[in-house]
Design an enzyme around this catalytic site. Structure first.
Site, PDB file in Angstrom:
ATOM      1  N   HIS A  68       6.198  13.222   3.111  1.00 39.98           N
ATOM      2  CA  HIS A  68       6.777  13.717   1.859  1.00 39.98           C
ATOM      3  C   HIS A  68       5.912  14.860   1.329  1.00 39.98           C
ATOM      4  CE1 HIS A  68       3.791  10.775   0.584  1.00 39.98           C
ATOM      5  NE2 HIS A  68       3.851  11.239  -0.654  1.00 39.98           N
ATOM      6  N   ASP A  72      -1.400  15.520  -1.306  1.00 39.03           N
ATOM      7  CA  ASP A  72      -2.349  14.707  -0.540  1.00 39.03           C
ATOM      8  C   ASP A  72      -1.754  14.267   0.797  1.00 39.03           C
ATOM      9  OD1 ASP A  72      -0.561  13.088  -1.913  1.00 39.03           O
ATOM     10  OD2 ASP A  72      -1.968  11.422  -2.130  1.00 39.03           O
ATOM     11  N   GLU A 170      -0.152   2.547   3.443  1.00 40.29           N
ATOM     12  CA  GLU A 170      -1.059   3.010   2.399  1.00 40.29           C
ATOM     13  C   GLU A 170      -1.443   1.823   1.527  1.00 40.29           C
ATOM     14  OE1 GLU A 170      -0.388   3.408  -1.058  1.00 40.29           O
ATOM     15  OE2 GLU A 170       1.803   3.393  -1.265  1.00 40.29           O
TER      16      GLU A 170
END
Length: 554
Positions: A68, A72, A170
């Site tokens: 995406h 970051d 994540e």
């Protein structure tokens, strides 16, 4: 056994610069190529020296997949492709391809044009990098940040029970359990209303759509530029949002705000209350940082931090209670305004991560994009609850997982019926060989009969037969030897169709047996066996049997 190797170049026991190398099936794939917002030197980029010492990444990488458009996860892409060197394919979704260059150029302007930093990519490098991008649909890519709770724009993350060899997740909120979305939204509106009532200014970068329906007695602004451009693409890609928005966007587009006006920098000095929506949320640069500097000294004002802030950013410092900040040129800024943290982050909390594991049922788990201490806690919980190995490699550290690949194959009903008719039902403890043709269609494998395969693929049939010669010492004539072979096989092979044909051959199923005398030795017979591939096992058995000779009593 085949192996999967996973090496973080960034986001290993750290939040930011997400960049994971996965080596599988002889291919090296890079998942994301992000930037760390807490550094202003080379540490903001992933450390590519872990995979190449000197040379271009093209020689090592097969492809790059960007999940995406958050910086970051994509911020180091032009640095990687144009400065380090990568000419291969870069995959991302259509919305990510649209918004990614806008964010990259905005950050470049702040970093290079305003701060004067060097060793950074140029506008042309961003354009050249985006030319290498191949856009894909949603379910053809991996997902970076995810949330198991649906929000006002997107549905909840969901995954099939695919039982992967390894699931990479994540873990930004590895130890956090959030309140319900409704409670958080109610608290958010209450705090904004209280600040406005006491004459304060509110600065935020989330849920501006909620405020529009609140009938505030103060103007609501959003910063032009990046926010305006991003909002344009949200309208454009309305079909990627949740079902409710897709159904109602013709009557009311959620991204068209009637009561929210464009913000001008001069408005920041206006007296009286107001609400301003500006980015970036970590207050490390741009319009949000400029507004924060102006409003930080008034205790009536409020800043709402809606998500995780990377260590080293202004957002992280004020969330940790720091009230004196050292800014550029060693100037000190006193922070008197009210700082509120309300998690509307796109990241899953600990409960959401555990929910994802229950959905997917992985054989191994690997955590990235999180703080080491919190990851360690979640790692223990995962291993305890699911009885699987959980890894949390640091940057440059490789985790190797041994796999036992099982390829699912569908089987045609006609072939199964044919095989069952040939003998008893198969025993699970004794594997049974299935004869058929393996075809791949629509990315799935199917075992079918050769006749069905020829029909589906539009091919012509060709007969392939195996031939074997066996020499046999026998003083009888050729017809007598053939008769003796027929008698011998009838006594040995029970339940097989054996025929002695008028043309001077013996047939055993599809196997043809002929006898001729050797021209060199009169008492030596040459037995010729020929069979199709279906009877390969039987053909091999007969050749071995006849090599032993015929019984003397025949």
């Amino acid at each position: 056994m085949p192996e999967i190797k996973v090496t973080p170049l960034g986001a290993g026991q750290d939040v930011g610069r997400s960049c994971i190398i996965v080596s599988i099936g002889g291919k090296n794939i890079m998942l994301d190529c992000g930037m760390h917002m807490g550094y202003n030197d080379d540490r903001r980029f992933p450390d590519f020296s872990y995979i190449v010492q000197n040379g271009r990444l093209t020689d090592f990488l097969d492809c790059v997949i960007i999940s995406h458009f958050h910086l970051d996860h994509c911020g180091a892409l032009p640095y990687m492709s144009e400065m380090v060197g990568y000419d291969g394919p870069i995959y991302m979704t259509h919305p990510t391809k649209a918004i990614c260059p806008i964010l990259l150029e905005d950050f470049r302007k702040i970093t290079v044009d305003k701060k004067g930093e060097t060793n950074f990519f140029t506008s042309q490098m961003i354009k050249d990098c985006m030319k290498k991008v191949i856009p894909l649909n949603l379910h053809q890519t991996v997902q970076g940040d995810y949330n198991m709770t649906p929000d006002r724009h997107l549905g909840a993350a969901w995954i099939d029970k695919c039982r992967p060899d390894i699931l990479i997740s994540e873990s930004t909120y590895a130890t956090t359990i959030r309140d319900s979305k409704r409670c958080r939204e109610r608290d958010f509106l209450k705090k904004v209303h209280e600040s406005i009532e006491r004459g304060g200014k509110v600065f935020l970068n989330t849920h501006v759509d909620l405020l529009e329906r609140m009938n505030l007695k103060a103007p609501i602004y959003f910063s032009t530029g990046l926010t305006e451009k991003a909002n344009h693409y949200y309208k454009l890609f309305i079909t990627w949002t949740n079902q409710k928005i897709r159904k109602t966007f013709v009557q009311r587009n959620m991204f068209e705000f009637k009561h929210i006006k464009a913000f001008d920098r001069s408005y920041a000095d206006n007296p009286g209350p107001m609400v301003v929506f500006a980015t970036p949320g970590m207050l490390h640069a741009g319009q949000s940082l400029q507004i924060f500097k102006k409003w930080a000294g008034n205790e009536k004002n409020m800043v709402i931090m809606p998500g995780y802030c990377v260590q080293g950013t202004i957002g992280h410092k004020i969330l940790n209670g720091q009230r004196k900040l050292e800014m550029e040129g060693r100037a000190t800024l006193d922070v008197k305004l009210q700082v509120e943290y309300m998690s509307f982050s796109a990241h899953a909390d600990a409960k959401g991560i555990m929910q994802l594991i229950r959905m997917a049922e992985p054989r191994n788990m690997l955590l990235v994009h999180g703080e080491a201490v919190k990851m360690e806690f979640l790692k223990g919980k995962i291993e305890q609850e699911f009885s699987i190995d959980c890894y949390m490699p640091a940057n440059g550290e490789t985790t190797t997982v041994t796999t036992n690949p099982k390829v699912p194959v569908d089987m045609s009903l006609n072939l199964l019926k044919r095989e069952m008719a040939l003998g008893p039902l198969p025993d699970p403890k004794k594997p049974r060989i299935m004869h058929g043709t393996l075809i791949m269609k629509d990315n799935s494998l199917k075992l079918v009969s050769s006749e069905q395969a020829l029909k589906e693929l539009g091919l012509n049939e060709h007969q392939l037969r195996f031939t074997c010669r066996v020499q046999l010492h026998d003083p009888h004539s050729d017809p007598d030897t053939l008769r003796r072979i027929y008698t011998h096989l009838k006594s040995v092979l029970k339940g097989y169709a054996i025929q002695h044909l008028p043309d001077g051959t013996v047939m055993v199923e599809s196997i043809v047996i002929k006898v001729s005398s050797s021209p060199e030795e009169a008492n030596t017979k040459v037995i010729l066996l020929s069979w199709s591939y279906q009877d390969e096992d039987l053909g091999s058995f007969l050749s071995t049997l006849l090599k032993k000779g015929l019984p003397s009593g025949l």
